[in-house]
Design an enzyme around this catalytic site. Sequence first.
Site, PDB file in Angstrom:
ATOM      1  N   CYS A 273       0.844  -1.201   0.000  1.00  0.00           N
ATOM      2  CA  CYS A 273       0.000   0.000   0.000  1.00  0.00           C
ATOM      3  C   CYS A 273       0.878   1.250   0.000  1.00  0.00           C
ATOM      4  CB  CYS A 273      -0.885  -0.003   1.246  1.00  0.00           C
ATOM      5  SG  CYS A 273      -2.084   1.342   1.290  1.00  0.00           S
TER       6      CYS A 273
ATOM      7  N   HIS B   8      -9.205  -4.101  -2.045  1.00  0.00           N
ATOM      8  CA  HIS B   8      -8.169  -3.295  -1.386  1.00  0.00           C
ATOM      9  C   HIS B   8      -8.564  -1.817  -1.419  1.00  0.00           C
ATOM     10  CE1 HIS B   8      -3.774  -2.301  -0.497  1.00  0.00           C
ATOM     11  NE2 HIS B   8      -4.262  -1.134  -0.883  1.00  0.00           N
ATOM     12  N   GLU B   9      -9.036  -1.362  -2.564  1.00  0.00           N
ATOM     13  CA  GLU B   9      -9.403   0.061  -2.716  1.00  0.00           C
ATOM     14  C   GLU B   9     -10.674   0.405  -1.953  1.00  0.00           C
ATOM     15  OE1 GLU B   9      -6.004   0.273  -4.906  1.00  0.00           O
ATOM     16  OE2 GLU B   9      -7.122   1.679  -3.688  1.00  0.00           O
TER      17      GLU B   9
ATOM     18  N   HIS C   5     -10.175   0.973   1.628  1.00  0.00           N
ATOM     19  CA  HIS C   5      -9.679   2.313   1.973  1.00  0.00           C
ATOM     20  C   HIS C   5     -10.839   3.275   2.222  1.00  0.00           C
ATOM     21  CE1 HIS C   5      -5.352   2.109   1.773  1.00  0.00           C
ATOM     22  NE2 HIS C   5      -5.318   1.683   0.517  1.00  0.00           N
TER      23      HIS C   5
END
Length: 183
Positions: free
Chosen positions: A110, A153-154, A157
């Site tokens: 990241c 993953h995004e 966030h």
Amino acid sequence: MLTMKEIVREGHPALREVAKEVDLPLSAENKQILSDMLQFVKNSQDPELSEKYDLRPGVGVAAPQLGLNKRMLAVHFEDLKGQLYSDGYINPKIISHSVEQTYISTGEGCLSVDREVPGIVPRHKRITVKATTLSGEEVTLRLKGYAAVVFQHEIDHLNGIMFYDHINEENPLSPPQNATPCD
Ligand SMILES: O=CN(O)CCNC(=O)c1cccc(Cl)c1Cl
Ligand code: NI
């Protein structure tokens, strides 16, 4: 243009907040931000630009990584079958997912984490995502494997979740049950 200077690092509160939905249609400002995010990801993969501007390569970026509390993300990558994913997404929502899990055998990294964090990151193997694209189109994405991992993953966030939150602390390198590697 966006550079690593704009990327916030671990400890910045934005990385642990649940980001707010973005008004649609996109304002000119938000369209510019998302467009810059997509360009940043592309630039990070360009040998010359990444060297010239000291960019760490990435396949995506989420607005909280710029310290912005907005549910926006951009991706630019090809999956293992050569399918290109390259767009900005607004208010993405995972509307369904498989029971089966997958993971990248070499773990995840990241831009907001300036250290290696070894470990398997269990992810849903298949996800269905509804979102609005940079061009204003409402889309439904059916993603599997590597593409599903990147989007998770995004989207994490946007919910204040970091990839290492998913790593098993006792056995970080042991593959989870009911999971097959996507690479
Ligand atoms: O949030 C986005 N970043 O932090 C960009 C840098 N990380 C990556 O490109 C990356 C690397 C490995 C696995 C995944 Cl799933 C991703 Cl996303
Ligand atoms: Ni990240």
